[in-house]
Design an enzyme around this catalytic site. Structure first.
Site, short mmCIF file in Angstrom:
data_model
loop_
_atom_site.label_atom_id
_atom_site.label_comp_id
_atom_site.label_asym_id
_atom_site.label_seq_id
_atom_site.Cartn_x
_atom_site.Cartn_y
_atom_site.Cartn_z
N ARG A 57 0.83 -1.22 0.00
CA ARG A 57 0.00 0.00 0.00
C ARG A 57 0.85 1.26 0.00
NH1 ARG A 57 -3.13 -2.11 4.70
NH2 ARG A 57 -1.85 -3.93 4.26
N GLU A 94 5.10 -10.13 15.55
CA GLU A 94 4.56 -10.71 16.79
C GLU A 94 4.96 -12.19 16.87
OE1 GLU A 94 0.45 -9.92 17.11
OE2 GLU A 94 0.30 -10.74 19.13
P1 AMP Z 1 4.15 -2.15 11.65
O1 AMP Z 1 5.42 -2.71 11.10
O2 AMP Z 1 3.64 -2.89 12.84
O3 AMP Z 1 4.23 -0.65 11.88
O4 AMP Z 1 3.02 -2.40 10.56
C1 AMP Z 1 2.94 -1.61 9.44
C2 AMP Z 1 2.51 -2.37 8.23
O5 AMP Z 1 1.49 -3.34 8.50
C3 AMP Z 1 1.94 -1.40 7.23
O6 AMP Z 1 2.49 -1.70 5.96
C4 AMP Z 1 0.45 -1.61 7.29
O7 AMP Z 1 -0.08 -1.62 6.00
C5 AMP Z 1 0.23 -2.94 7.97
N1 AMP Z 1 -0.70 -2.89 9.11
C6 AMP Z 1 -0.39 -3.10 10.40
N2 AMP Z 1 -1.47 -3.00 11.19
C7 AMP Z 1 -2.52 -2.70 10.39
C8 AMP Z 1 -3.92 -2.43 10.61
N3 AMP Z 1 -4.47 -2.45 11.82
N4 AMP Z 1 -4.68 -2.13 9.52
C9 AMP Z 1 -4.13 -2.08 8.29
N5 AMP Z 1 -2.83 -2.33 8.02
C10 AMP Z 1 -2.02 -2.62 9.04
#
Ligand code: AMP
Length: 169
Positions: A57, A94
């Site tokens: 995205r 996780e």
């Molecule tokens: P993080 O590495 O935990 O910051 O996760 C970021 C990535 O995971 C991004 O590329 C988001 O598109 C996806 N992502 C994580 N949590 C969500 C959520 N609740 N809704 C949509 N996309 C998420």
């Protein structure tokens, strides 16, 4: 403005996750315009040379933004997708780990990089992306997100770099 175009989908892709679906935002011309011009307004385009987006995205918003401000675009991809020589970085999820890759010559001639993704959650993905850009000799100047999950400490994982989001939930 952005908020009205975000659809909350409970338990996707697995139980307990409230997924922030950005497809209604993309689908509506006013929503898409608000997202792209919002991202363009958060960081002065004269402070960066190129936009970098994270699969998948981050590609949508990053490329639209790059075109909007008259810059080029660098993709950071999942493993095995980029055809040329790559640098790769693994990071903790996780459960287990994930890996992302960048072409080693991606920042040649365009050193100052604006980092873009759709959503900041734990910050693990963007922290790995920052390491990759630095490893190939690029200088990340800021990180811009459409959505930030404010109840998670994602920002703290990104260090001193300025972090912007259009919508904090
Ligand atoms: P993080 O590495 O935990 O910051 O996760 C970021 C990535 O995971 C991004 O590329 C988001 O598109 C996806 N992502 C994580 N949590 C969500 C959520 N609740 N809704 C949509 N996309 C998420």
């Amino acid at each position: 403005m952005i908020e009205q175009y975000i659809r909350d989908v409970p338990d996707f892709p697995k139980p307990g996750i409230l997924f922030k679906d950005i497809t209604p935002l993309l689908q509506d011309p006013k929503g898409l315009e608000a997202a792209v011009s919002g991202l363009a307004a958060t960081v002065d385009p004269s402070s960066y040379d190129i936009v970098c987006g994270i699969e998948s995205r981050g590609f949508i918003f990053g490329t639209a933004l790059a075109h909007h401000v008259g810059k080029g675009f660098i993709p950071i991809r999942k493993p095995g997708k980029l055809p040329w020589k790559t640098a790769s970085e693994s990071y903790e999820l996780e459960y287990g780990t994930d890996t992302i890759e960048i072409h080693i010559d991606a920042t040649e001639g365009a050193n100052r990089v604006l980092m873009v993704d759709d959503l900041l959650a734990t910050g693990g993905t963007m922290a790995a992306a920052l390491k990759l850009v630095r490893r190939i000799g690029g200088t990340p100047v800021a990180c811009s997100f459409v959505i930030e999950l404010g109840f998670l400490p994602g920002r703290e994982k990104l260090g001193d770099i300025p972090v912007h989001s259009l919508l904090t939930v």
